[in-house]
Design an enzyme around this catalytic site. Structure first.
Site: not given
Ligand code: NAD
Length: 396
Positions: A85-87
């Site tokens: 995931a990444k934000g």
């Protein structure tokens, strides 16, 4: 290479879930401004999403998607029970006060709260964020749930459940994988010459650890320029110089070298540990190192990779070489979930074991299939995720 069917290939190429949020901020002067934020869970088939939170003016959904996918393969290569995931928030953190950054972080966390959590998606620092940011995310999430939940983030301060050894973990992993590659080629790390681009969190600790191992760190650089000394730089003295001046440039016991020049030095190991895309079709031609160990994410372009392979340069790819950080993040999450903390030697030992075992898997596949370490690492990562999908089956 893996013979995946088209449907599986398309599924693995597409993020599982993407959340776009508006992040309004009340500035210190009373005006308000709006930022865009994202959280992408590329894959969660092997466990919760795992990946950093980036604050940078160039953040957009495509960058966050790409970084999320990178995390999926990286976690699978080192066999962690995580997806990827990444934000990100499209903001320049240098233009905001600490209080404004705290408000942005809390609002962003609150907006993406439905999809994060220790069993859903676990955040960590990335460019523009740090352990304080993680403490704010953890606090916002915990207050909303009504009790303290340290496992929702990693890379947090030790005082609120961070792990010993996290700060140097990526660099340790870089050195472990470099040593494994040198070892395979019959080269001793003691006396081996090293050039490192980038003297930030990854590059500076890598320089110190290489020096501790008896290697000769001959050149380092940062965004302002570089320094070189063929007899080996005094890394401790360099740290003192950087603490005083903010850059490696001007270090007295060395000559100047450009970032470009550093990439072409005749050394045993070149470690790009700054930004992406520095080894392209032009600079890769100039590389005279025997090994490139990718501390940064994506420092080599596709064209650069082809040229390095043609010239016989062994490339230890990012998804393997810089995975030490996420490995110790995983240790931090395990410790936080159990509320039981390990000693630094325990963490170092477990990290070393993970990195060596991942390197051995990748190297064995590369030899067996006669492919590069990059292709082998990606094949292992993708295969592990595809296998999880296959075994779990498709719902409904
Ligand atoms: P950082 O911000 O601490 O350090 C970056 C360094 O690169 C600084 O010395 C900076 O001066 C230098 N730099 C910036 N632009 C440059 C340029 N154009 N030319 C030369 N040098 C330049 O960042 P970091 O955490 O050390 O991350 C470096 C790389 O490693 C990034 O690609 C990051 O995604 C990757 N990475 C970091 C971690 C981690 O745990 N920090 C983990 C995995 C991968």
């Amino acid at each position: 290479m893996l013979g995946l069917d088209e449907g599986t290939h398309e599924m693995l190429a597409t993020p599982r879930r993407e959340v776009h949020v508006a992040v309004p901020l009340r500035r210190d002067d009373g005006t308000s401004v709006l930022f865009r934020g994202y959280r992408v869970q590329h894959n969660v088939s092997r466990g919760p999403g795992k990946g950093g939170l980036r604050y940078h003016p160039s953040v957009d959904i495509d960058e966050v998607r790409a970084l999320a996918m990178w995390m999926t393969w990286k976690c699978a290569v080192v066999d962690l029970p995580y997806g990827g995931a990444k934000g990100g928030v499209t903001i320049d953190p240098r233009e905001h006060s600490e209080r404004e950054l705290e408000r942005v972080t809390r609002r962003y966390t609150s907006e993406i709260k439905p999809i994060i959590g220790p069993e859903r998606d676990v955040m960590a620092p990335d460019m523009g964020t740090n352990e304080q940011t993680m403490a704010w995310v953890m606090d916002t999430y915990s207050v909303s749930e009504g009790y303290t939940i340290p496992g929702v983030v990693t890379g947090k301060p030790i005082a609120v459940g961070g792990s010993l050894g996290r700060a140097t973990a990526t660099s340790r992993g870089v050195v472990h994988t470099a040593k494994a590659a040198l070892n395979e080629a019959g080269v001793d790390v003691v006396g081996a010459s090293i050039a490192i681009q980038g003297f930030g969190k990854v590059g500076s600790h890598a320089a110190a650890i290489f020096a501790e191992e008896g290697a000769r760190v001959v050149a380092v650089s940062d965004q302002y320029g570089g320094v070189v000394n063929r007899d080996g730089l005094d890394v401790d003295a360099l740290f003192t110089h950087v603490a005083a001046t903010g850059t490696v440039v001007g270090f007295e016991e060395a000559d100047e070298i450009s970032n470009h020049g550093l990439l072409g030095l005749e050394v045993d190991v070149l470690v790009p540990a700054a930004v992406e895309g520095v080894l392209d079709e032009i600079t890769a031609q100039q590389v005279r190192a025997r090994f490139v160990v990718e501390g940064a994410n994506g420092p080599t372009t596709g064209e650069g990779d082809t040229i390095l392979a043609k010239n016989g340069v062994v490339v230890v790819p990012d998804v393997l070489a810089n995975a030490g950080g996420v490995v110790v993040s995983y240790f931090e999450w395990v410790q936080a979930n159990q509320a039981y903390w390990w000693t630094e030697p325990e963490i170092s030992e477990r990290l070393e074991h993970r990195m060596h075992s991942a390197y051995a898997d990748v190297s064995a596949l590369a030899r067996r299939e006669d492919v590069s370490l990059r292709d082998a690492a990606l094949a292992i990562g993708v295969q592990r995720v595809a296998e999880a999908h296959e075994i779990r089956g498709l719902y409904p």
